[in-house]
Write a protein that holds these residues in place. Structure first.
Motif, PDB file in Angstrom:
ATOM      1  N   ALA A 109       0.987  -1.476   0.087  1.00 28.80           N
ATOM      2  CA  ALA A 109       0.013  -0.553  -0.301  1.00 28.80           C
ATOM      3  C   ALA A 109       0.823   0.930   0.080  1.00 28.80           C
ATOM      4  O   ALA A 109       1.090   2.186  -0.902  1.00 28.80           O
ATOM      5  N   GLN A 110       1.606   1.172   0.805  1.00 26.94           N
ATOM      6  CA  GLN A 110       2.617   2.497   0.765  1.00 26.94           C
ATOM      7  C   GLN A 110       3.497   2.726  -0.372  1.00 26.94           C
ATOM      8  O   GLN A 110       3.825   3.376  -0.979  1.00 26.94           O
ATOM      9  N   ARG A 111       3.737   1.689  -0.938  1.00 29.57           N
ATOM     10  CA  ARG A 111       4.752   2.012  -2.261  1.00 29.57           C
ATOM     11  C   ARG A 111       3.315   2.197  -3.198  1.00 29.57           C
ATOM     12  O   ARG A 111       4.085   2.938  -4.086  1.00 29.57           O
ATOM     13  N   ALA A 112       2.366   1.830  -3.659  1.00 28.20           N
ATOM     14  CA  ALA A 112       1.810   2.423  -4.773  1.00 28.20           C
ATOM     15  C   ALA A 112       1.136   3.697  -4.329  1.00 28.20           C
ATOM     16  O   ALA A 112       1.410   4.800  -5.201  1.00 28.20           O
ATOM     17  N   GLU A 113       1.201   4.404  -2.816  1.00 25.65           N
ATOM     18  CA  GLU A 113       1.259   5.471  -2.696  1.00 25.65           C
ATOM     19  C   GLU A 113       2.051   6.595  -2.605  1.00 25.65           C
ATOM     20  O   GLU A 113       1.162   7.402  -3.947  1.00 25.65           O
ATOM     21  N   ARG A 114       3.634   5.837  -2.588  1.00 22.09           N
ATOM     22  CA  ARG A 114       4.487   6.928  -2.991  1.00 22.09           C
ATOM     23  C   ARG A 114       4.794   6.712  -4.871  1.00 22.09           C
ATOM     24  O   ARG A 114       5.184   7.949  -5.083  1.00 22.09           O
ATOM     25  N   HIS A 115       4.635   5.868  -5.296  1.00 23.64           N
ATOM     26  CA  HIS A 115       4.342   5.721  -6.455  1.00 23.64           C
ATOM     27  C   HIS A 115       3.345   6.512  -7.067  1.00 23.64           C
ATOM     28  O   HIS A 115       3.076   5.959  -8.465  1.00 23.64           O
ATOM     29  N   GLY A 116       2.287   7.390  -6.749  1.00 22.57           N
ATOM     30  CA  GLY A 116       0.886   8.090  -7.274  1.00 22.57           C
ATOM     31  C   GLY A 116      -0.883   7.253  -7.660  1.00 22.57           C
ATOM     32  O   GLY A 116      -1.195   8.562  -7.989  1.00 22.57           O
ATOM     33  N   TYR A 117      -0.116   6.102  -7.510  1.00 23.13           N
ATOM     34  CA  TYR A 117      -1.335   5.633  -7.252  1.00 23.13           C
ATOM     35  C   TYR A 117      -2.870   6.346  -6.008  1.00 23.13           C
ATOM     36  O   TYR A 117      -2.191   6.748  -5.364  1.00 23.13           O
ATOM     37  N   LYS A 118      -4.201   6.078  -7.085  1.00 19.74           N
ATOM     38  CA  LYS A 118      -4.581   6.864  -6.234  1.00 19.74           C
ATOM     39  C   LYS A 118      -5.587   7.045  -4.890  1.00 19.74           C
ATOM     40  O   LYS A 118      -6.476   7.285  -4.343  1.00 19.74           O
ATOM     41  N   ALA A 119      -6.240   5.683  -5.230  1.00 22.90           N
ATOM     42  CA  ALA A 119      -6.980   5.016  -3.682  1.00 22.90           C
ATOM     43  C   ALA A 119      -6.304   3.586  -4.109  1.00 22.90           C
ATOM     44  O   ALA A 119      -5.594   2.861  -4.899  1.00 22.90           O
ATOM     45  N   ILE A 120      -6.581   3.176  -2.398  1.00 19.90           N
ATOM     46  CA  ILE A 120      -6.718   1.757  -2.377  1.00 19.90           C
ATOM     47  C   ILE A 120      -8.088   0.936  -2.577  1.00 19.90           C
ATOM     48  O   ILE A 120      -8.970   1.206  -2.315  1.00 19.90           O
ATOM     49  N   VAL A 121      -7.631  -0.275  -3.580  1.00 20.09           N
ATOM     50  CA  VAL A 121      -8.872  -1.101  -3.465  1.00 20.09           C
ATOM     51  C   VAL A 121      -9.109  -2.534  -2.781  1.00 20.09           C
ATOM     52  O   VAL A 121      -8.328  -3.505  -3.448  1.00 20.09           O
ATOM     53  N   LEU A 122      -9.431  -2.154  -1.437  1.00 21.41           N
ATOM     54  CA  LEU A 122      -9.361  -3.782  -0.504  1.00 21.41           C
ATOM     55  C   LEU A 122     -10.349  -4.783  -1.856  1.00 21.41           C
ATOM     56  O   LEU A 122     -11.325  -4.682  -1.264  1.00 21.41           O
ATOM     57  N   THR A 123      -9.711  -5.950  -2.145  1.00 20.30           N
ATOM     58  CA  THR A 123     -10.277  -6.859  -2.290  1.00 20.30           C
ATOM     59  C   THR A 123     -10.691  -7.761  -0.935  1.00 20.30           C
ATOM     60  O   THR A 123     -10.274  -8.273  -0.043  1.00 20.30           O
ATOM     61  N   ALA A 124     -11.771  -7.832  -0.536  1.00 19.36           N
ATOM     62  CA  ALA A 124     -13.218  -8.805   0.293  1.00 19.36           C
ATOM     63  C   ALA A 124     -12.664  -9.870   0.610  1.00 19.36           C
ATOM     64  O   ALA A 124     -13.578 -10.437   2.034  1.00 19.36           O
ATOM     65  N   ASP A 125     -13.457 -10.235  -0.646  1.00 24.91           N
ATOM     66  CA  ASP A 125     -14.430 -11.609  -0.446  1.00 24.91           C
ATOM     67  C   ASP A 125     -12.622 -12.466  -1.350  1.00 24.91           C
ATOM     68  O   ASP A 125     -13.706 -13.838  -1.276  1.00 24.91           O
ATOM     69  N   THR A 126     -11.793 -12.717  -0.313  1.00 21.57           N
ATOM     70  CA  THR A 126     -11.097 -13.859  -0.439  1.00 21.57           C
ATOM     71  C   THR A 126     -10.144 -14.344   0.992  1.00 21.57           C
ATOM     72  O   THR A 126      -9.494 -14.238   1.034  1.00 21.57           O
ATOM     73  N   PRO A 127     -11.043 -14.961   1.669  1.00 24.20           N
ATOM     74  CA  PRO A 127     -10.177 -15.675   2.569  1.00 24.20           C
ATOM     75  C   PRO A 127      -9.035 -16.822   2.352  1.00 24.20           C
ATOM     76  O   PRO A 127      -8.691 -16.770   2.657  1.00 24.20           O
ATOM     77  N   ARG A 128      -9.942 -17.079   1.418  1.00 29.62           N
ATOM     78  CA  ARG A 128      -9.289 -18.217   1.252  1.00 29.62           C
ATOM     79  C   ARG A 128      -9.672 -18.389  -1.153  1.00 29.62           C
ATOM     80  O   ARG A 128     -10.660 -17.867  -1.339  1.00 29.62           O
ATOM     81  N   LEU A 129      -8.935 -18.920  -1.446  1.00 34.59           N
ATOM     82  CA  LEU A 129      -9.515 -18.806  -2.769  1.00 34.59           C
ATOM     83  C   LEU A 129     -10.535 -19.847  -3.561  1.00 34.59           C
ATOM     84  O   LEU A 129     -10.343 -20.902  -2.514  1.00 34.59           O
ATOM     85  N   GLY A 130     -11.044 -19.338  -4.091  1.00 37.42           N
ATOM     86  CA  GLY A 130     -12.382 -20.534  -4.490  1.00 37.42           C
ATOM     87  C   GLY A 130     -11.731 -21.485  -5.492  1.00 37.42           C
ATOM     88  O   GLY A 130     -11.329 -21.472  -5.868  1.00 37.42           O
ATOM     89  N   ARG A 131     -12.801 -22.659  -5.520  1.00 36.98           N
ATOM     90  CA  ARG A 131     -12.526 -24.269  -6.444  1.00 36.98           C
ATOM     91  C   ARG A 131     -12.487 -23.437  -7.921  1.00 36.98           C
ATOM     92  O   ARG A 131     -13.405 -23.779  -8.217  1.00 36.98           O
ATOM     93  N   ARG A 132     -11.347 -23.459  -8.288  1.00 38.62           N
ATOM     94  CA  ARG A 132     -11.225 -22.971  -9.371  1.00 38.62           C
ATOM     95  C   ARG A 132     -11.274 -24.398 -10.569  1.00 38.62           C
ATOM     96  O   ARG A 132      -9.627 -24.751 -10.596  1.00 38.62           O
ATOM     97  N   GLU A 133     -12.058 -25.407 -10.655  1.00 37.54           N
ATOM     98  CA  GLU A 133     -11.067 -26.424 -11.562  1.00 37.54           C
ATOM     99  C   GLU A 133     -11.257 -26.999 -12.284  1.00 37.54           C
ATOM    100  O   GLU A 133     -10.649 -28.076 -12.595  1.00 37.54           O
ATOM    101  N   ALA A 134     -11.114 -25.457 -13.496  1.00 39.11           N
ATOM    102  CA  ALA A 134      -9.911 -25.408 -14.408  1.00 39.11           C
ATOM    103  C   ALA A 134      -8.370 -25.307 -14.281  1.00 39.11           C
ATOM    104  O   ALA A 134      -7.651 -26.612 -14.775  1.00 39.11           O
ATOM    105  N   ASP A 135      -8.640 -24.942 -13.073  1.00 34.68           N
ATOM    106  CA  ASP A 135      -6.857 -24.639 -12.931  1.00 34.68           C
ATOM    107  C   ASP A 135      -6.190 -26.269 -12.051  1.00 34.68           C
ATOM    108  O   ASP A 135      -5.212 -26.156 -11.681  1.00 34.68           O
TER     109      ASP A 135
END
Length: 409
Positions: free
Chosen positions: A187-213
């Motif tokens: 987050a601090q690297r992004a802020e230091r290099h000019g990114y304007k917002a943080i998008v917090l992804t909150a729906d991944t306490p664990r990865l969904g079961r992606r059977e093709a992968d």
């Protein structure tokens, strides 16, 4: 916590790009030799794509099966993957006529930043699986379209490389790891290099079961933004993909609403929360002090049979009551989809897979074309619906399944 860097383990990956050309199977020596000419061949095709959906087939032909499946696939039975798009089909547009639409203005702002149309580039991982330039090409295309790109933490180009690729407004997507010092540093690297917002992804306490992968034994490129911070030499002890094992070992499944305060303490950037699908969570997000909400089911890659974002968009908008902007991510393939989302209360939409398919098929130019196609279709939709500017698009311009239900009783 320790912040001592650990060397990232190198992994041998399949060649980044094989092509099908004149009936030659992928992953043969002839196919690899022809790969150098693949973009001109696609570019000079007599059958150029006329809509965003047609880029998917070009991407399927251009990519190794493993990488196409990674980009295109969803969780388990992929019911939600299909529903993300089909839910738009059940919404109809109620056009107005005899309105002066000789000039149509699609411009708007997100968190105060002006964009040419309410269409952003969603955070998606590993663009170098599509072409060698990866996210650098995507960033340039987004800048040319005068819109905002949300860079994924798992991008195959670093925060710094993308920041220096071109002058544009960008946001940064963040996951919270068990090692909070790593998340804080990103987050601090992004802020230091000019990114304007943080998008917090909150729906991944664990990865969904992606059977093709799982079936493909997906080999994922090293996490560029984690280089020097943590080892990703993960040994699979079950039948899952290395990506699934890595994510489940790294992600902080104990993350709670109270942790928004911690994120606030390590960055001054605005925080948008991505992954909201209910009015309960939308209300909690506003109470937690976020600056925006992205209605999303992670591209149908997490919980199968979760609702399509557009089907719950109005529920979230009603809960927020205008206190923060609401954006929609998932299933957008047409300008009419953008129009419908705006009518239901979204301030803008985010585009994920179409960007990847455009990138794989035609590189930076493909991404530009995808964005321009959606913008052109939105402009046409607005004109034909009698809406000369974005603020003219209202709830009365669409009819949903819920609207039709009372008339059937």
């Amino acid at each position: 916590m320790s912040t001592q860097p650990v060397n990232v383990a190198t992994q041998k990956l399949p060649d980044m790009r094989y092509e099908r050309h004149a009936g030659v199977p992928r992953q043969t020596d002839v196919s690899k030799a022809l790969a150098h000419a693949a973009h001109p061949v696609l570019g000079n095709s007599s059958s150029e794509p006329v809509n965003v959906n047609e880029f998917e087939e070009l991407a399927r032909l251009a990519l190794p099966n493993m990488y196409y499946d990674y980009y295109a696939g969803g969780a388990e039975d992929e019911h939600t993957l299909r529903e993300n798009m089909q839910a738009f089909h059940r919404i109809t547009i109620r056009p107005r006529v005899l309105v002066d639409v000789s000039q149509v203005d699609m411009s708007t702002t997100i968190l105060g930043y002006p964009i040419s149309a309410p269409i952003l580039v969603a955070p998606t991982a590993a663009h170098k699986l599509a072409i060698p330039e990866g996210e650098l090409a995507t960033a340039r295309a987004a800048a040319a379209a005068k819109t905002i790109m949300v860079l994924s933490y798992s991008s195959s180009c670093s925060i710094e490389e993308v920041a220096s690729s071109c002058n544009a407004v960008r946001f940064f997507q963040l996951y919270i790891f068990k090692r909070r010092d790593i998340s804080a540093l990103l987050a601090q690297r992004a802020e230091r290099h000019g990114y304007k917002a943080i998008v917090l992804t909150a729906d991944t306490p664990r990865l969904g079961r992606r059977e093709a992968d799982i079936k493909n034994k997906m080999i994922y490129p090293p996490e560029k933004n984690l280089e020097g911070l943590i080892s990703i030499n993960i040994q699979c002890v079950d039948q899952g993909s290395k990506l699934e094992t890595f994510a489940n070992q790294m992600m902080d499944a104990s993350l709670r609403w109270e942790d928004i305060r911690w994120l606030r303490s390590i960055t001054s950037l605005p925080i948008l929360i991505k992954g909201i699908l209910t009015h309960e969570d939308a209300t909690r997000a506003v109470e937690a002090g976020v600056d925006g909400i992205i209605v999303s089911n992670h591209g149908a890659r997490q919980l199968d049979f979760s609702p399509a974002p557009v089907s719950v968009l109005e529920e979230v908008v009603d809960a927020v009551k205008g206190k923060v902007p609401v954006l929609l991510d998932g299933g957008v393939r047409r300008g009419t989809d953008v129009f419908k989302a705006l009518a239901l209360g979204a301030q803008a939409v985010l585009i994920g897979r179409p960007v990847l398919f455009g990138l794989a098929a035609k590189g930076e130019g493909g991404v530009r074309t995808v964005l321009e196609m959606l913008k052109n279709e939105l402009e046409t939709s607005m004109a034909l619906a009698g809406c000369p500017c974005i603020k003219d698009i209202t709830r009365s311009h669409v009819r949903t399944e819920h609207d039709r239900l009372p008339s059937m009783l």
